[in-house]
Design a protein around this motif. Structure first.
Motif, PDB file in Angstrom:
ATOM      1  N   VAL A  77       0.846  -1.195   0.000  1.00  0.00           N
ATOM      2  CA  VAL A  77       0.000   0.000   0.000  1.00  0.00           C
ATOM      3  C   VAL A  77       0.880   1.243   0.000  1.00  0.00           C
ATOM      4  CG1 VAL A  77      -1.865  -1.206   1.191  1.00  0.00           C
ATOM      5  CG2 VAL A  77      -0.161   0.050   2.525  1.00  0.00           C
ATOM      6  N   ALA A  78       0.295   2.378  -0.302  1.00  0.00           N
ATOM      7  CA  ALA A  78       1.023   3.641  -0.346  1.00  0.00           C
ATOM      8  C   ALA A  78       1.486   4.040   1.057  1.00  0.00           C
ATOM      9  CB  ALA A  78       0.144   4.734  -0.947  1.00  0.00           C
ATOM     10  N   PRO A  79       2.552   4.827   1.160  1.00  0.00           N
ATOM     11  CA  PRO A  79       3.082   5.224   2.477  1.00  0.00           C
ATOM     12  C   PRO A  79       2.090   5.967   3.361  1.00  0.00           C
ATOM     13  CG  PRO A  79       4.687   5.678   0.759  1.00  0.00           C
ATOM     14  CD  PRO A  79       3.424   5.290   0.063  1.00  0.00           C
ATOM     15  N   ASN A  80       1.080   6.616   2.757  1.00  0.00           N
ATOM     16  CA  ASN A  80       0.107   7.358   3.559  1.00  0.00           C
ATOM     17  C   ASN A  80      -1.063   6.490   4.031  1.00  0.00           C
ATOM     18  OD1 ASN A  80      -1.103   6.969   1.095  1.00  0.00           O
ATOM     19  ND2 ASN A  80      -1.718   9.100   0.801  1.00  0.00           N
ATOM     20  N   GLN A  81      -0.988   5.194   3.786  1.00  0.00           N
ATOM     21  CA  GLN A  81      -2.027   4.268   4.226  1.00  0.00           C
ATOM     22  C   GLN A  81      -1.484   3.376   5.342  1.00  0.00           C
ATOM     23  OE1 GLN A  81      -3.178   2.175   0.648  1.00  0.00           O
ATOM     24  NE2 GLN A  81      -4.584   3.795   0.012  1.00  0.00           N
ATOM     25  N   PRO A  82      -2.358   2.946   6.266  1.00  0.00           N
ATOM     26  CA  PRO A  82      -1.898   2.068   7.349  1.00  0.00           C
ATOM     27  C   PRO A  82      -1.445   0.715   6.814  1.00  0.00           C
ATOM     28  CG  PRO A  82      -4.295   2.245   7.347  1.00  0.00           C
ATOM     29  CD  PRO A  82      -3.804   3.254   6.366  1.00  0.00           C
ATOM     30  N   ALA A  83      -0.404   0.153   7.457  1.00  0.00           N
ATOM     31  CA  ALA A  83       0.122  -1.143   7.032  1.00  0.00           C
ATOM     32  C   ALA A  83       0.631  -1.900   8.245  1.00  0.00           C
ATOM     33  CB  ALA A  83       1.251  -0.948   6.017  1.00  0.00           C
ATOM     34  N   ASP A  84       0.631  -3.225   8.133  1.00  0.00           N
ATOM     35  CA  ASP A  84       1.139  -4.060   9.222  1.00  0.00           C
ATOM     36  C   ASP A  84       2.637  -3.863   9.414  1.00  0.00           C
ATOM     37  OD1 ASP A  84      -1.412  -5.169   9.563  1.00  0.00           O
ATOM     38  OD2 ASP A  84      -1.026  -6.722   8.067  1.00  0.00           O
ATOM     39  N   LEU A  85       3.345  -3.641   8.310  1.00  0.00           N
ATOM     40  CA  LEU A  85       4.795  -3.405   8.365  1.00  0.00           C
ATOM     41  C   LEU A  85       5.137  -2.179   7.524  1.00  0.00           C
ATOM     42  CD1 LEU A  85       6.214  -7.030   7.852  1.00  0.00           C
ATOM     43  CD2 LEU A  85       6.039  -5.783  10.013  1.00  0.00           C
ATOM     44  N   VAL A  86       5.988  -1.337   8.058  1.00  0.00           N
ATOM     45  CA  VAL A  86       6.500  -0.180   7.309  1.00  0.00           C
ATOM     46  C   VAL A  86       7.997  -0.409   7.100  1.00  0.00           C
ATOM     47  CG1 VAL A  86       6.888   2.303   7.300  1.00  0.00           C
ATOM     48  CG2 VAL A  86       4.770   1.369   8.270  1.00  0.00           C
TER      49      VAL A  86
ATOM     50  N   SER B 177      10.310  -7.254 -14.147  1.00  0.00           N
ATOM     51  CA  SER B 177      11.704  -7.067 -14.555  1.00  0.00           C
ATOM     52  C   SER B 177      11.829  -6.813 -16.051  1.00  0.00           C
ATOM     53  CB  SER B 177      12.542  -8.291 -14.163  1.00  0.00           C
ATOM     54  OG  SER B 177      12.210  -9.414 -14.962  1.00  0.00           O
ATOM     55  N   LEU B 178      10.839  -7.283 -16.814  1.00  0.00           N
ATOM     56  CA  LEU B 178      10.829  -7.067 -18.260  1.00  0.00           C
ATOM     57  C   LEU B 178      10.162  -5.756 -18.642  1.00  0.00           C
ATOM     58  CD1 LEU B 178       9.986 -10.699 -19.463  1.00  0.00           C
ATOM     59  CD2 LEU B 178      12.201  -9.546 -19.536  1.00  0.00           C
ATOM     60  N   GLY B 179       9.822  -4.960 -17.631  1.00  0.00           N
ATOM     61  CA  GLY B 179       9.215  -3.656 -17.895  1.00  0.00           C
ATOM     62  C   GLY B 179       7.705  -3.652 -17.804  1.00  0.00           C
ATOM     63  N   GLY B 180       7.121  -4.746 -17.299  1.00  0.00           N
ATOM     64  CA  GLY B 180       5.679  -4.844 -17.201  1.00  0.00           C
ATOM     65  C   GLY B 180       5.098  -4.068 -16.025  1.00  0.00           C
ATOM     66  N   LYS B 181       3.789  -4.010 -15.976  1.00  0.00           N
ATOM     67  CA  LYS B 181       3.071  -3.297 -14.922  1.00  0.00           C
ATOM     68  C   LYS B 181       3.224  -4.033 -13.600  1.00  0.00           C
ATOM     69  CE  LYS B 181      -1.518  -1.573 -13.708  1.00  0.00           C
ATOM     70  NZ  LYS B 181      -2.947  -1.489 -14.127  1.00  0.00           N
ATOM     71  N   PRO B 182       3.491  -3.304 -12.506  1.00  0.00           N
ATOM     72  CA  PRO B 182       3.620  -3.972 -11.204  1.00  0.00           C
ATOM     73  C   PRO B 182       2.295  -4.530 -10.711  1.00  0.00           C
ATOM     74  CG  PRO B 182       3.722  -1.592 -10.947  1.00  0.00           C
ATOM     75  CD  PRO B 182       3.763  -1.855 -12.420  1.00  0.00           C
ATOM     76  N   LYS B 183       2.387  -5.431  -9.755  1.00  0.00           N
ATOM     77  CA  LYS B 183       1.203  -6.100  -9.228  1.00  0.00           C
ATOM     78  C   LYS B 183       0.283  -5.132  -8.500  1.00  0.00           C
ATOM     79  CE  LYS B 183       0.020 -10.114  -6.333  1.00  0.00           C
ATOM     80  NZ  LYS B 183       0.598 -11.231  -5.523  1.00  0.00           N
ATOM     81  N   TYR B 184       0.852  -4.166  -7.763  1.00  0.00           N
ATOM     82  CA  TYR B 184       0.054  -3.227  -6.981  1.00  0.00           C
ATOM     83  C   TYR B 184       0.320  -1.789  -7.421  1.00  0.00           C
ATOM     84  CZ  TYR B 184      -0.703  -7.280  -3.986  1.00  0.00           C
ATOM     85  OH  TYR B 184      -1.043  -8.524  -3.513  1.00  0.00           O
ATOM     86  N   ASP B 185      -0.728  -0.967  -7.348  1.00  0.00           N
ATOM     87  CA  ASP B 185      -0.627   0.420  -7.795  1.00  0.00           C
ATOM     88  C   ASP B 185       0.434   1.203  -7.027  1.00  0.00           C
ATOM     89  OD1 ASP B 185      -2.585   0.001  -9.681  1.00  0.00           O
ATOM     90  OD2 ASP B 185      -4.222   0.809  -8.444  1.00  0.00           O
ATOM     91  N   ALA B 186       0.635   0.854  -5.752  1.00  0.00           N
ATOM     92  CA  ALA B 186       1.615   1.590  -4.940  1.00  0.00           C
ATOM     93  C   ALA B 186       3.008   1.526  -5.545  1.00  0.00           C
ATOM     94  CB  ALA B 186       1.627   1.043  -3.517  1.00  0.00           C
ATOM     95  N   CYS B 187       3.295   0.462  -6.287  1.00  0.00           N
ATOM     96  CA  CYS B 187       4.632   0.303  -6.878  1.00  0.00           C
ATOM     97  C   CYS B 187       4.826   1.185  -8.106  1.00  0.00           C
ATOM     98  CB  CYS B 187       4.865  -1.158  -7.254  1.00  0.00           C
ATOM     99  SG  CYS B 187       4.849  -2.307  -5.852  1.00  0.00           S
ATOM    100  N   ASN B 188       3.739   1.732  -8.653  1.00  0.00           N
ATOM    101  CA  ASN B 188       3.862   2.606  -9.815  1.00  0.00           C
ATOM    102  C   ASN B 188       4.678   3.859  -9.504  1.00  0.00           C
ATOM    103  OD1 ASN B 188       2.390   1.084 -11.744  1.00  0.00           O
ATOM    104  ND2 ASN B 188       0.458   1.788 -10.860  1.00  0.00           N
ATOM    105  N   ALA B 189       4.722   4.251  -8.226  1.00  0.00           N
ATOM    106  CA  ALA B 189       5.460   5.458  -7.835  1.00  0.00           C
ATOM    107  C   ALA B 189       6.943   5.351  -8.167  1.00  0.00           C
ATOM    108  CB  ALA B 189       5.273   5.711  -6.345  1.00  0.00           C
ATOM    109  N   PHE B 190       7.457   4.133  -8.279  1.00  0.00           N
ATOM    110  CA  PHE B 190       8.883   3.929  -8.506  1.00  0.00           C
ATOM    111  C   PHE B 190       9.230   3.709  -9.972  1.00  0.00           C
ATOM    112  CE2 PHE B 190       7.832   2.023  -4.265  1.00  0.00           C
ATOM    113  CZ  PHE B 190       8.234   3.129  -3.531  1.00  0.00           C
TER     114      PHE B 190
END
Length: 280
Positions: free
Chosen positions: A110-119, A238-251
């Motif tokens: 999840v995005a950094p501004n959302q609650p998570a079990d681990l940060v 790794s081949l340039g495809g879309k990440p599994k979760y939207d939060a990873c799009n930031a990178f």
């Protein structure tokens, strides 16, 4: 006859393994030292492998029960002026992108501004610069030899760079659940030369991510046991495809095949890696 054949085979394997191990041992020396970014350094125990130095701390129960994770962008505590800011940003973003992809194997990211079990937060504590002249010479020698010989040529054992990172995962209660102090130097065999002062640090970023993520995904020392086959989602990303979760799009997207080709040619990673996605 059989025993004689087996002895000969053993001698051949020993003759091949000896030089290979010697080449692998010819790597940049990156000291393992604790920084100041972790919330605690208590209970750290030595670990690591043939190429990697590490100390880890792990509380398996809360790590294995965690379902969500967020990634605070990696920071760098490097002496000012040592590297170009854009090069440091490329390395730290590559770490975040790899962490996000690798942790997606088990966690919902999840995005950094959302609650998570681990940060999760990582800090680059040291980069040993790659000598660009030596890297260029290695690339020219390797490409020239490859034309004549059908085998890869080891990199020149000079000007090798390295990377040191420390990272931790903090739970909802604010306490540390896992931590790692990690360092690794480039070597002649497994780290391709790239003509950039952060070329080796960039290449080694994925090795750190793999080790730290494995500790959280499996809930155990990542340096013990057999290597695992990458998941399909990791291969796709790794081949340039879309990440599994939207939060990873930031990178941003991995450079994929163009990046792999650029790496084989020794080109700077910035030529194909566009870095973090533009803020929306």
């Amino acid at each position: 006859m059989i025993l004689r054949f087996e002895r000969r085979a053993t001698v051949r394997r020993t003759a091949l393994c000896g030089p290979l191990l010697a080449l692998l041992s010819a790597c940049a020396n990156v000291p393992l030292q604790q920084g100041t970014s972790l919330s605690s350094y208590a209970g750290m125990t030595p670990s690591g492998g043939m190429l990697t130095k590490a100390e880890i701390r792990l509380d398996p129960a809360p790590v294995l029960t965690a379902q969500t994770v967020s990634i605070v962008p990696t920071s760098a505590k490097i002496a000012s002026g040592t590297f170009e800011p854009k090069d440091l940003a490329l390395v730290t973003n590559t770490i975040d992108r790899a962490l996000c992809t690798d942790l997606s194997d088990r966690f919902l990211v999840v995005a950094p501004n959302q609650p998570a079990d681990l940060v999760v937060h990582a800090t680059v504590t040291n980069i040993v610069a790659t000598n660009r002249t030596a890297a260029a010479a290695s690339t020219v020698a390797s490409l020239g030899a490859t034309v004549a010989l059908p085998v890869p040529i080891p990199r020149l054992p000079i000007g090798l760079g390295g990377l040191a990172i420390e990272a931790e995962a903090v739970g909802r209660d604010g306490s540390q659940k896992a931590a790692m102090v990690w360092s690794r130097g480039a070597n002649m065999i497994t780290t391709g030369a790239r003509v950039s002062s952060v070329g080796d640090a960039y290449s080694l970023s994925s090795a750190f991510s793999d080790d730290f993520s494995k500790m959280l995904v499996k809930g155990k020392d990542p340096f013990k046991g057999m290597p695992a086959i990458p998941s399909m989602q990791r291969i796709r990303v790794s081949l340039g495809g879309k990440p599994k979760y939207d939060a990873c799009n930031a990178f941003g997207r991995a450079p994929g095949i163009p990046g792999a080709v650029a790496g084989q040619l020794g080109l700077p990673p910035a030529w194909t890696d566009k870095g973090a996605a533009a803020p929306r």
